[in-house]
Design a protein around this motif. Sequence first.
Motif, PDB file in Angstrom:
ATOM      1  N   PRO A 202       0.807  -1.231   0.000  1.00 34.86           N
ATOM      2  CA  PRO A 202       0.000   0.000   0.000  1.00 34.86           C
ATOM      3  C   PRO A 202       0.837   1.277   0.000  1.00 34.86           C
ATOM      4  O   PRO A 202       0.547   2.215  -0.759  1.00 34.86           O
ATOM      5  CB  PRO A 202      -0.829  -0.133   1.281  1.00 34.86           C
ATOM      6  N   LEU A 203       1.875   1.323   0.824  1.00 39.16           N
ATOM      7  CA  LEU A 203       2.694   2.529   0.879  1.00 39.16           C
ATOM      8  C   LEU A 203       3.494   2.709  -0.408  1.00 39.16           C
ATOM      9  O   LEU A 203       3.674   3.841  -0.886  1.00 39.16           O
ATOM     10  CB  LEU A 203       3.634   2.473   2.092  1.00 39.16           C
ATOM     11  N   GLU A 204       3.970   1.629  -1.000  1.00 38.97           N
ATOM     12  CA  GLU A 204       4.674   1.721  -2.285  1.00 38.97           C
ATOM     13  C   GLU A 204       3.733   2.207  -3.380  1.00 38.97           C
ATOM     14  O   GLU A 204       4.126   3.027  -4.227  1.00 38.97           O
ATOM     15  CB  GLU A 204       5.260   0.357  -2.663  1.00 38.97           C
ATOM     16  N   TYR A 205       2.511   1.698  -3.370  1.00 39.42           N
ATOM     17  CA  TYR A 205       1.558   2.106  -4.412  1.00 39.42           C
ATOM     18  C   TYR A 205       1.266   3.601  -4.332  1.00 39.42           C
ATOM     19  O   TYR A 205       1.265   4.304  -5.348  1.00 39.42           O
ATOM     20  CB  TYR A 205       0.257   1.304  -4.286  1.00 39.42           C
ATOM     21  N   LEU A 206       1.007   4.101  -3.136  1.00 37.17           N
ATOM     22  CA  LEU A 206       0.722   5.523  -2.988  1.00 37.17           C
ATOM     23  C   LEU A 206       1.940   6.372  -3.337  1.00 37.17           C
ATOM     24  O   LEU A 206       1.809   7.464  -3.899  1.00 37.17           O
ATOM     25  CB  LEU A 206       0.253   5.814  -1.564  1.00 37.17           C
ATOM     26  N   THR A 207       3.122   5.872  -3.010  1.00 39.38           N
ATOM     27  CA  THR A 207       4.343   6.599  -3.371  1.00 39.38           C
ATOM     28  C   THR A 207       4.490   6.672  -4.884  1.00 39.38           C
ATOM     29  O   THR A 207       4.781   7.746  -5.445  1.00 39.38           O
ATOM     30  CB  THR A 207       5.570   5.918  -2.756  1.00 39.38           C
ATOM     31  N   ALA A 208       4.311   5.547  -5.561  1.00 38.77           N
ATOM     32  CA  ALA A 208       4.438   5.520  -7.020  1.00 38.77           C
ATOM     33  C   ALA A 208       3.420   6.450  -7.675  1.00 38.77           C
ATOM     34  O   ALA A 208       3.698   7.039  -8.727  1.00 38.77           O
ATOM     35  CB  ALA A 208       4.268   4.093  -7.525  1.00 38.77           C
ATOM     36  N   ARG A 209       2.262   6.598  -7.061  1.00 40.19           N
ATOM     37  CA  ARG A 209       1.202   7.419  -7.667  1.00 40.19           C
ATOM     38  C   ARG A 209       1.332   8.901  -7.338  1.00 40.19           C
ATOM     39  O   ARG A 209       1.096   9.759  -8.200  1.00 40.19           O
ATOM     40  CB  ARG A 209      -0.167   6.926  -7.211  1.00 40.19           C
ATOM     41  N   TYR A 210       1.727   9.232  -6.123  1.00 44.63           N
ATOM     42  CA  TYR A 210       1.627  10.619  -5.675  1.00 44.63           C
ATOM     43  C   TYR A 210       2.967  11.321  -5.423  1.00 44.63           C
ATOM     44  O   TYR A 210       2.972  12.543  -5.253  1.00 44.63           O
ATOM     45  CB  TYR A 210       0.787  10.686  -4.391  1.00 44.63           C
ATOM     46  N   ALA A 211       4.073  10.608  -5.347  1.00 44.03           N
ATOM     47  CA  ALA A 211       5.343  11.259  -4.996  1.00 44.03           C
ATOM     48  C   ALA A 211       5.748  12.273  -6.053  1.00 44.03           C
ATOM     49  O   ALA A 211       5.622  12.027  -7.262  1.00 44.03           O
ATOM     50  CB  ALA A 211       6.436  10.210  -4.829  1.00 44.03           C
ATOM     51  N   PRO A 243      -9.613   3.311  -7.420  1.00 44.63           N
ATOM     52  CA  PRO A 243      -9.994   2.343  -6.374  1.00 44.63           C
ATOM     53  C   PRO A 243      -8.785   1.750  -5.639  1.00 44.63           C
ATOM     54  O   PRO A 243      -8.859   1.546  -4.418  1.00 44.63           O
ATOM     55  CB  PRO A 243     -10.757   1.273  -7.157  1.00 44.63           C
ATOM     56  N   GLU A 244      -7.687   1.487  -6.355  1.00 46.04           N
ATOM     57  CA  GLU A 244      -6.518   0.904  -5.684  1.00 46.04           C
ATOM     58  C   GLU A 244      -5.877   1.903  -4.737  1.00 46.04           C
ATOM     59  O   GLU A 244      -5.408   1.534  -3.655  1.00 46.04           O
ATOM     60  CB  GLU A 244      -5.507   0.404  -6.712  1.00 46.04           C
ATOM     61  N   ALA A 245      -5.850   3.184  -5.122  1.00 42.70           N
ATOM     62  CA  ALA A 245      -5.305   4.203  -4.221  1.00 42.70           C
ATOM     63  C   ALA A 245      -6.162   4.310  -2.961  1.00 42.70           C
ATOM     64  O   ALA A 245      -5.641   4.439  -1.845  1.00 42.70           O
ATOM     65  CB  ALA A 245      -5.223   5.546  -4.927  1.00 42.70           C
ATOM     66  N   ALA A 246      -7.461   4.250  -3.137  1.00 43.06           N
ATOM     67  CA  ALA A 246      -8.357   4.314  -1.967  1.00 43.06           C
ATOM     68  C   ALA A 246      -8.152   3.106  -1.064  1.00 43.06           C
ATOM     69  O   ALA A 246      -8.091   3.239   0.167  1.00 43.06           O
ATOM     70  CB  ALA A 246      -9.802   4.396  -2.446  1.00 43.06           C
ATOM     71  N   ARG A 247      -8.040   1.928  -1.665  1.00 40.09           N
ATOM     72  CA  ARG A 247      -7.828   0.721  -0.854  1.00 40.09           C
ATOM     73  C   ARG A 247      -6.483   0.775  -0.142  1.00 40.09           C
ATOM     74  O   ARG A 247      -6.353   0.346   1.016  1.00 40.09           O
ATOM     75  CB  ARG A 247      -7.919  -0.520  -1.737  1.00 40.09           C
ATOM     76  N   ALA A 248      -5.460   1.294  -0.833  1.00 40.76           N
ATOM     77  CA  ALA A 248      -4.134   1.398  -0.216  1.00 40.76           C
ATOM     78  C   ALA A 248      -4.178   2.333   0.989  1.00 40.76           C
ATOM     79  O   ALA A 248      -3.630   2.025   2.054  1.00 40.76           O
ATOM     80  CB  ALA A 248      -3.119   1.892  -1.245  1.00 40.76           C
ATOM     81  N   ALA A 249      -4.845   3.485   0.850  1.00 34.42           N
ATOM     82  CA  ALA A 249      -4.936   4.442   1.957  1.00 34.42           C
ATOM     83  C   ALA A 249      -5.724   3.843   3.123  1.00 34.42           C
ATOM     84  O   ALA A 249      -5.358   4.007   4.290  1.00 34.42           O
ATOM     85  CB  ALA A 249      -5.573   5.736   1.474  1.00 34.42           C
ATOM     86  N   LEU A 250      -6.808   3.153   2.808  1.00 32.68           N
ATOM     87  CA  LEU A 250      -7.600   2.515   3.868  1.00 32.68           C
ATOM     88  C   LEU A 250      -6.779   1.468   4.614  1.00 32.68           C
ATOM     89  O   LEU A 250      -6.883   1.347   5.849  1.00 32.68           O
ATOM     90  CB  LEU A 250      -8.850   1.867   3.266  1.00 32.68           C
ATOM     91  N   ALA A 251      -5.950   0.733   3.882  1.00 32.13           N
ATOM     92  CA  ALA A 251      -5.126  -0.293   4.525  1.00 32.13           C
ATOM     93  C   ALA A 251      -4.092   0.318   5.460  1.00 32.13           C
ATOM     94  O   ALA A 251      -3.657  -0.325   6.426  1.00 32.13           O
ATOM     95  CB  ALA A 251      -4.427  -1.141   3.458  1.00 32.13           C
ATOM     96  N   LEU A 252      -3.716   1.579   5.200  1.00 30.16           N
ATOM     97  CA  LEU A 252      -2.699   2.233   6.019  1.00 30.16           C
ATOM     98  C   LEU A 252      -3.285   2.995   7.206  1.00 30.16           C
ATOM     99  O   LEU A 252      -2.533   3.443   8.076  1.00 30.16           O
ATOM    100  CB  LEU A 252      -1.878   3.204   5.154  1.00 30.16           C
TER     101      LEU A 252
END
Length: 297
Positions: A202-211, A243-252
């Motif tokens: 989850p943290l890698e996904y959000l980093t890849a999307r928003y960094a 949806p994947e970004a939302a799921r990643a944030a929820l998991a964190l």
Amino acid sequence: MAQAQTQRPEQVLRGPQARRIADRLSVQFRVPFEPQYEPRHDVRHEPSPDSSPAPTEPRWTLRWYDGPTVDAVRTALGRLFPDGAGAAFAVRRDLTTRALALAAIRETRAGAMHRSVGSWGQRYHLEQLLAGQEHPDRPSGPREAAMLERLLAASTIESARGPAAPDLSRAFDLVARDGVAWLLPEHRLAGPADRDELALSPLEYLTARYATGVHRTAWETALAVLPLRTAVTAAHQDPHPDPEAARAALALLPALRAQLSAEIDAIGDRLATAATETETETETTTTAAESPAVPTA
């Protein structure tokens, strides 16, 4: 590395003997060893960090790729020949393109691969780095193995002269220029059934999307992730998160909640300590002011 001693004439090894010793080492280390006879010193030969000095007299050299270190093979020869006869062999370990490309990925993540030194400088650095490492061609896990295969494929150049093979200089240039994030085998969010670390956490996904900015550079070159709060906030402030970004944030969120709770507790403890110290100082000052003065003689 000390020069190995040459056998006396009556101890000179023959081809079959050298082959038997190479076979024994191949079985012990599970890596093919090849005995090579070197009749004389070639002044053009420059030994690698993983080799004995170039011979000045005829001798046998045991050569292998990757596998055990030179020191490990010298120790094995010492056990095979307690009388010191194993010193008649020179030993040389060569590194494959696979081992050097894997080291380039790891060094890029560590910030130690620089285009300015050129491919020969990079190769020398990696050879020195790997001199004491056993089996430098072995990835640490499925993700690193997949990243290595992608780099080797991207650095392979078609050739009319023969079968296509990875070009090490190109591999060095690719990771020094573009980093390593593009080598990740999958850029989707890992699901509950993913156990091989190929997909993103989850943290890698959000980093890849928003960094962005320095965080983007850190991700692309070293796979460094965003701070937890920054990553979740980025997804929250996205007007249309996928949806994947939302799921990643929820998991964190549980981890973020625990982090914030710990920070609030630390703040409360510090302020409570400061408040207690202030009350104690105030009481001491008041008591001193109310105490009657002692008359002086």
